[in-house]
Design a protein around this motif. Sequence first.
Motif, mmCIF file in Angstrom:
data_model
loop_
_atom_site.group_PDB
_atom_site.id
_atom_site.type_symbol
_atom_site.label_atom_id
_atom_site.label_comp_id
_atom_site.label_asym_id
_atom_site.label_seq_id
_atom_site.Cartn_x
_atom_site.Cartn_y
_atom_site.Cartn_z
ATOM 1 N N THR A 18 77.199 15.893 16.565
ATOM 2 C CA THR A 18 76.987 14.309 17.603
ATOM 3 C C THR A 18 77.306 14.728 18.400
ATOM 4 N N LEU A 19 77.038 14.734 19.815
ATOM 5 C CA LEU A 19 78.359 14.349 20.922
ATOM 6 C C LEU A 19 78.432 13.189 21.038
ATOM 7 N N ALA A 20 79.624 12.714 20.940
ATOM 8 C CA ALA A 20 80.227 11.495 20.262
ATOM 9 C C ALA A 20 81.315 10.882 21.368
ATOM 10 N N ALA A 21 81.287 9.591 21.753
ATOM 11 C CA ALA A 21 81.933 8.976 23.010
ATOM 12 C C ALA A 21 83.783 9.184 21.943
ATOM 13 N N ALA A 22 84.337 9.829 22.937
ATOM 14 C CA ALA A 22 86.480 9.689 22.565
ATOM 15 C C ALA A 22 87.026 8.685 23.021
ATOM 16 N N GLY A 23 86.960 7.607 22.312
ATOM 17 C CA GLY A 23 87.870 6.265 22.287
ATOM 18 C C GLY A 23 87.724 5.622 23.153
ATOM 19 N N PRO A 28 83.094 12.316 25.850
ATOM 20 C CA PRO A 28 82.145 13.342 25.235
ATOM 21 C C PRO A 28 83.233 14.279 24.308
ATOM 22 N N ARG A 29 82.588 14.014 22.712
ATOM 23 C CA ARG A 29 83.479 14.710 22.174
ATOM 24 C C ARG A 29 82.611 14.839 20.829
ATOM 25 N N ILE A 30 82.559 16.964 20.184
ATOM 26 C CA ILE A 30 82.065 16.378 19.283
ATOM 27 C C ILE A 30 82.432 16.399 17.823
ATOM 28 N N LEU A 104 73.901 21.238 18.482
ATOM 29 C CA LEU A 104 74.068 22.208 17.679
ATOM 30 C C LEU A 104 75.279 23.077 17.939
ATOM 31 N N VAL A 105 76.276 23.339 17.134
ATOM 32 C CA VAL A 105 77.366 24.043 17.123
ATOM 33 C C VAL A 105 77.167 25.425 16.659
#
Length: 153
Positions: A18-23, A28-30, A104-105
């Motif tokens: 998931t491309l999530a939010a960093a704090g 973006p963060r994975i 996808l990683v």
Amino acid sequence: MPDRIAADNPSVETVRATLAAAGATGRPRIAVPDDSVEAFPVGEVVRLVLGGRTRFARIDRAIDDTVEIRGAYDNRRLAREADGENRLVEWADAEGVDVGRSVLVDVVEAGELYGVRRAGTSAVYELPETSRNDSLAAIAERTRDTEGAGDDE
């Protein structure tokens, strides 16, 4: 000519992350799913291919103990220090991947080479020189093992 490998090759493990939010920054963060963390060496800097360009990223453990990739940088030193332009932000913008979406990683070589792509796309990766040499050495070793297998009988 460099060796190349497609994302759909059976030797490549693809992880839906998931491309999530960093704090509070919302950058973006994975976020790597819990069932795939063994392929991601926490604390290590690895090659990370984004949009066909090789960058470097450090695999970290988040505050909630999940595994994540917080950025992609132009060289190993910048990745270790999380300094300089974060190319993950640039990639997400260029690909139109919003925070909260799946990415996808591709685990091309665990601990060494990973690729990130938008869901529904394909990719081809160039194996680093060290990987090719290691692969060739492994092939030579297997060949020696199988050629000599009948000698003891």
